[in-house]
Design a protein around this motif. Sequence first.
Motif, short mmCIF file in Angstrom:
data_model
loop_
_atom_site.label_atom_id
_atom_site.label_comp_id
_atom_site.label_asym_id
_atom_site.label_seq_id
_atom_site.Cartn_x
_atom_site.Cartn_y
_atom_site.Cartn_z
N LYS A 79 -39.92 -25.11 21.69
CA LYS A 79 -39.37 -26.47 22.22
C LYS A 79 -38.13 -26.35 23.03
CE LYS A 79 -41.29 -29.36 18.59
NZ LYS A 79 -41.29 -29.88 17.32
N GLY A 80 -37.49 -25.17 22.56
CA GLY A 80 -36.08 -24.80 23.33
C GLY A 80 -36.25 -23.75 24.31
N LYS A 81 -37.32 -23.47 24.73
CA LYS A 81 -37.56 -22.24 25.61
C LYS A 81 -36.51 -22.35 27.31
CE LYS A 81 -39.96 -18.55 26.47
NZ LYS A 81 -39.78 -17.34 25.80
N GLY A 82 -35.83 -21.55 27.29
CA GLY A 82 -35.14 -21.49 28.49
C GLY A 82 -33.98 -22.49 28.56
N SER A 83 -33.52 -23.28 27.44
CA SER A 83 -32.56 -24.44 27.54
C SER A 83 -31.80 -24.40 26.34
CB SER A 83 -33.17 -25.54 28.03
OG SER A 83 -32.16 -26.76 27.87
N VAL A 84 -30.44 -24.24 26.42
CA VAL A 84 -29.71 -24.43 25.31
C VAL A 84 -29.74 -25.73 24.79
CG1 VAL A 84 -27.26 -24.43 24.22
CG2 VAL A 84 -28.02 -22.53 25.95
N ASP A 85 -29.61 -26.83 25.52
CA ASP A 85 -29.45 -28.31 25.49
C ASP A 85 -31.06 -28.49 24.59
OD1 ASP A 85 -27.23 -28.70 26.19
OD2 ASP A 85 -27.92 -29.19 28.15
N LYS A 86 -32.09 -27.87 25.09
CA LYS A 86 -33.52 -28.41 24.32
C LYS A 86 -33.47 -27.53 23.01
CE LYS A 86 -36.36 -28.91 28.69
NZ LYS A 86 -37.33 -28.44 29.48
N LEU A 87 -32.99 -26.55 22.95
CA LEU A 87 -32.84 -25.76 21.85
C LEU A 87 -32.21 -26.45 20.59
CD1 LEU A 87 -34.09 -23.30 20.12
CD2 LEU A 87 -31.96 -21.86 21.05
N ILE A 88 -31.13 -26.94 20.99
CA ILE A 88 -30.21 -27.73 19.90
C ILE A 88 -30.94 -29.02 19.71
CG2 ILE A 88 -28.16 -29.01 19.86
CD1 ILE A 88 -26.68 -27.15 21.71
N GLU A 89 -31.64 -29.73 20.50
CA GLU A 89 -32.19 -30.84 20.18
C GLU A 89 -33.55 -30.45 19.31
OE1 GLU A 89 -33.12 -34.64 19.73
OE2 GLU A 89 -31.38 -33.91 21.20
N ALA A 90 -34.24 -29.30 19.38
CA ALA A 90 -35.34 -28.83 18.55
C ALA A 90 -34.88 -28.74 17.19
CB ALA A 90 -35.97 -27.62 19.23
N TYR A 91 -33.53 -27.97 17.23
CA TYR A 91 -33.00 -27.73 15.84
C TYR A 91 -32.43 -28.65 15.15
CZ TYR A 91 -31.79 -22.78 15.17
OH TYR A 91 -32.04 -21.31 15.04
N ARG A 92 -32.44 -30.00 15.73
CA ARG A 92 -31.79 -31.37 15.06
C ARG A 92 -33.10 -31.93 14.25
NH1 ARG A 92 -28.25 -33.60 20.05
NH2 ARG A 92 -26.25 -32.24 19.32
N ALA A 93 -34.34 -31.36 14.24
CA ALA A 93 -35.30 -32.06 13.42
C ALA A 93 -35.02 -31.52 11.89
CB ALA A 93 -36.78 -31.67 13.88
N ASN A 94 -34.41 -29.99 11.63
CA ASN A 94 -34.14 -29.84 10.62
C ASN A 94 -32.87 -29.30 10.02
OD1 ASN A 94 -37.19 -29.21 9.61
ND2 ASN A 94 -37.02 -28.29 11.76
N PHE A 95 -31.78 -29.41 11.00
CA PHE A 95 -30.57 -28.98 10.73
C PHE A 95 -29.61 -29.77 11.38
CE2 PHE A 95 -33.33 -25.28 10.93
CZ PHE A 95 -33.05 -24.83 9.35
N GLU A 96 -28.28 -30.08 11.17
CA GLU A 96 -27.34 -30.51 11.78
C GLU A 96 -26.94 -29.50 12.86
OE1 GLU A 96 -23.35 -32.15 9.92
OE2 GLU A 96 -24.51 -31.31 8.16
N THR A 97 -26.75 -29.87 13.97
CA THR A 97 -26.45 -28.87 15.19
C THR A 97 -25.65 -29.45 16.19
OG1 THR A 97 -28.80 -27.92 14.77
CG2 THR A 97 -27.57 -27.17 16.74
N TRP A 98 -24.61 -28.83 16.74
CA TRP A 98 -24.01 -29.39 17.83
C TRP A 98 -23.23 -28.23 18.41
CZ3 TRP A 98 -22.37 -29.14 12.76
CH2 TRP A 98 -21.22 -28.46 12.30
N ARG A 99 -23.01 -28.55 20.03
CA ARG A 99 -22.37 -27.41 20.82
C ARG A 99 -20.73 -27.81 20.75
NH1 ARG A 99 -24.74 -25.82 26.55
NH2 ARG A 99 -23.27 -24.05 26.93
N ASP A 100 -20.13 -26.45 20.83
CA ASP A 100 -18.79 -26.66 20.82
C ASP A 100 -18.26 -25.84 21.79
OD1 ASP A 100 -16.05 -26.86 20.51
OD2 ASP A 100 -15.91 -26.03 18.82
N GLY A 101 -18.29 -25.89 23.20
CA GLY A 101 -18.11 -24.89 24.19
C GLY A 101 -18.94 -24.03 24.25
N ASN A 102 -18.71 -22.79 24.17
CA ASN A 102 -19.41 -21.57 24.36
C ASN A 102 -20.21 -21.31 22.99
OD1 ASN A 102 -20.11 -20.88 27.02
ND2 ASN A 102 -18.67 -19.28 27.05
N THR A 103 -20.09 -22.10 21.91
CA THR A 103 -20.89 -21.85 20.56
C THR A 103 -21.53 -22.94 20.32
OG1 THR A 103 -18.91 -22.84 19.38
CG2 THR A 103 -18.91 -20.29 20.00
N VAL A 104 -22.45 -22.69 19.22
CA VAL A 104 -23.54 -23.88 18.86
C VAL A 104 -23.34 -23.54 17.29
CG1 VAL A 104 -25.68 -24.67 18.48
CG2 VAL A 104 -24.85 -23.89 20.59
N HIS A 105 -23.00 -24.71 16.49
CA HIS A 105 -23.10 -24.98 15.17
C HIS A 105 -24.41 -25.17 14.57
CE1 HIS A 105 -18.56 -24.57 14.59
NE2 HIS A 105 -18.60 -24.86 15.79
#
Length: 183
Positions: free
Chosen positions: A88-114
């Motif tokens: 679901k996140g293939k090729g895109s950090v934003d799509k990958l973060i969104e896919a993660y959110r189905a199971n985890f708390e996930t957010w971007r902070d500059g050049n890092t993702v929690h």
Amino acid sequence: MDRKEFLRTSCCGLIALAGTQVLGETNGDPADTVACDNGRLTFIQNWVSDLMDTLDTEFDEPTKIKLMSGCGRGCYRRFQFKQDIATKGKGSVDKLIEAYRANFETWRDGNTVHIRYGEINKNGCYCPAANYRAGKPNDIHCYCTRATHQTIWETALGHPVQIDILQSVRRGDKTCHFLVHLS
């Protein structure tokens, strides 16, 4: 399979450690299973505990990381919901973060993702293969989970990423929290 199903039935052929009645597939055929009585469960728990203690005391840190990372990559391959996150996140950090959110708390902070798991798991570690053993300050089992997340990110983005373990239930924290470095 979602995270709850994974936590109930988890990986590495040690399904019995989660308290189910089946040890696992013996020849790839679900009908060919071995009953897991208390004696077998105790044997498996003690054997894995001995293995983990030996890894922890007899090997250097790079070797521990390499061995546990292999388990984490295997866990990725074994569970479709993890592969689905990468797809679901293939090729895109934003799509990958969104896919993660189905199971985890996930957010971007500059050049890092929690990536953070929820509040403390009342049963201990989130991984059933580890939650019967007491954790310790630098628990090596966390390298397995880190490698699972690393495999998801690298599969989705097509390049290596570094992931740090910020918090871990096994290491005494209230949750598990990983930091993905995007560059």
